[in-house]
Design a protein around this motif. Sequence first.
Motif, PDB file in Angstrom:
ATOM      1  N   PHE A 117      35.067  22.124  62.498  1.00  0.00           N
ATOM      2  CA  PHE A 117      36.340  21.525  62.876  1.00  0.00           C
ATOM      3  C   PHE A 117      37.403  22.046  61.913  1.00  0.00           C
ATOM      4  N   ALA A 118      38.497  22.562  62.454  1.00  0.00           N
ATOM      5  CA  ALA A 118      39.589  23.069  61.624  1.00  0.00           C
ATOM      6  C   ALA A 118      40.639  21.984  61.460  1.00  0.00           C
ATOM      7  N   GLU A 119      40.896  21.610  60.229  1.00  0.00           N
ATOM      8  CA  GLU A 119      41.943  20.626  59.954  1.00  0.00           C
ATOM      9  C   GLU A 119      43.300  21.322  60.012  1.00  0.00           C
ATOM     10  N   GLY A 151      44.709  25.609  58.996  1.00  0.00           N
ATOM     11  CA  GLY A 151      44.434  26.880  58.328  1.00  0.00           C
ATOM     12  C   GLY A 151      42.966  27.007  57.999  1.00  0.00           C
ATOM     13  N   GLY A 152      42.652  27.149  56.728  1.00  0.00           N
ATOM     14  CA  GLY A 152      41.280  27.323  56.290  1.00  0.00           C
ATOM     15  C   GLY A 152      40.618  26.064  55.776  1.00  0.00           C
ATOM     16  N   ASP A 153      41.217  24.898  56.039  1.00  0.00           N
ATOM     17  CA  ASP A 153      40.638  23.617  55.624  1.00  0.00           C
ATOM     18  C   ASP A 153      39.744  23.132  56.756  1.00  0.00           C
ATOM     19  N   LEU A 154      38.431  23.237  56.556  1.00  0.00           N
ATOM     20  CA  LEU A 154      37.459  22.988  57.616  1.00  0.00           C
ATOM     21  C   LEU A 154      36.542  21.827  57.290  1.00  0.00           C
ATOM     22  N   THR A 155      35.951  21.272  58.331  1.00  0.00           N
ATOM     23  CA  THR A 155      34.871  20.304  58.192  1.00  0.00           C
ATOM     24  C   THR A 155      33.685  20.826  58.984  1.00  0.00           C
ATOM     25  N   LEU A 156      32.539  20.882  58.337  1.00  0.00           N
ATOM     26  CA  LEU A 156      31.289  21.260  58.996  1.00  0.00           C
ATOM     27  C   LEU A 156      30.504  19.981  59.226  1.00  0.00           C
ATOM     28  N   LYS A 196      33.119  30.637  61.441  1.00  0.00           N
ATOM     29  CA  LYS A 196      32.701  29.953  62.675  1.00  0.00           C
ATOM     30  C   LYS A 196      31.618  30.759  63.387  1.00  0.00           C
ATOM     31  N   GLY A 197      31.763  32.083  63.420  1.00  0.00           N
ATOM     32  CA  GLY A 197      30.760  32.926  64.058  1.00  0.00           C
ATOM     33  C   GLY A 197      29.407  32.832  63.378  1.00  0.00           C
TER      34      GLY A 197
END
Length: 87
Positions: free
Chosen positions: A43-45, A47-52, A30-31
């Motif tokens: 966007f964090a779904e 844990g480490g499952d993200l959407t950019l 994120k940083g």
Amino acid sequence: MARKSTPPLVGEGMVTRRFIVRAKDVAFLKGIVEAHDGLAQVFAESGGDLTLAAPLDRAKELDDLANDLARELGGILPDAFAQAARR
């Protein structure tokens, strides 16, 4: 009661990329994304499952950054695998 994840609401003119990393790498990712002057939102779904999500006209920049971060962090870009399979 189990909490259900709500997918991010991304409007017209935006592209999204799913990105999976270890939960401990989320803050670092994120940083890095935030340091790229408005390139994308993370966007964090769970844990480490993200959407950019990024504006359509910055899709190439998003893909380049996502690929670099995937290599650096050992992350997975499921969308990239799906695109490669269709070729």
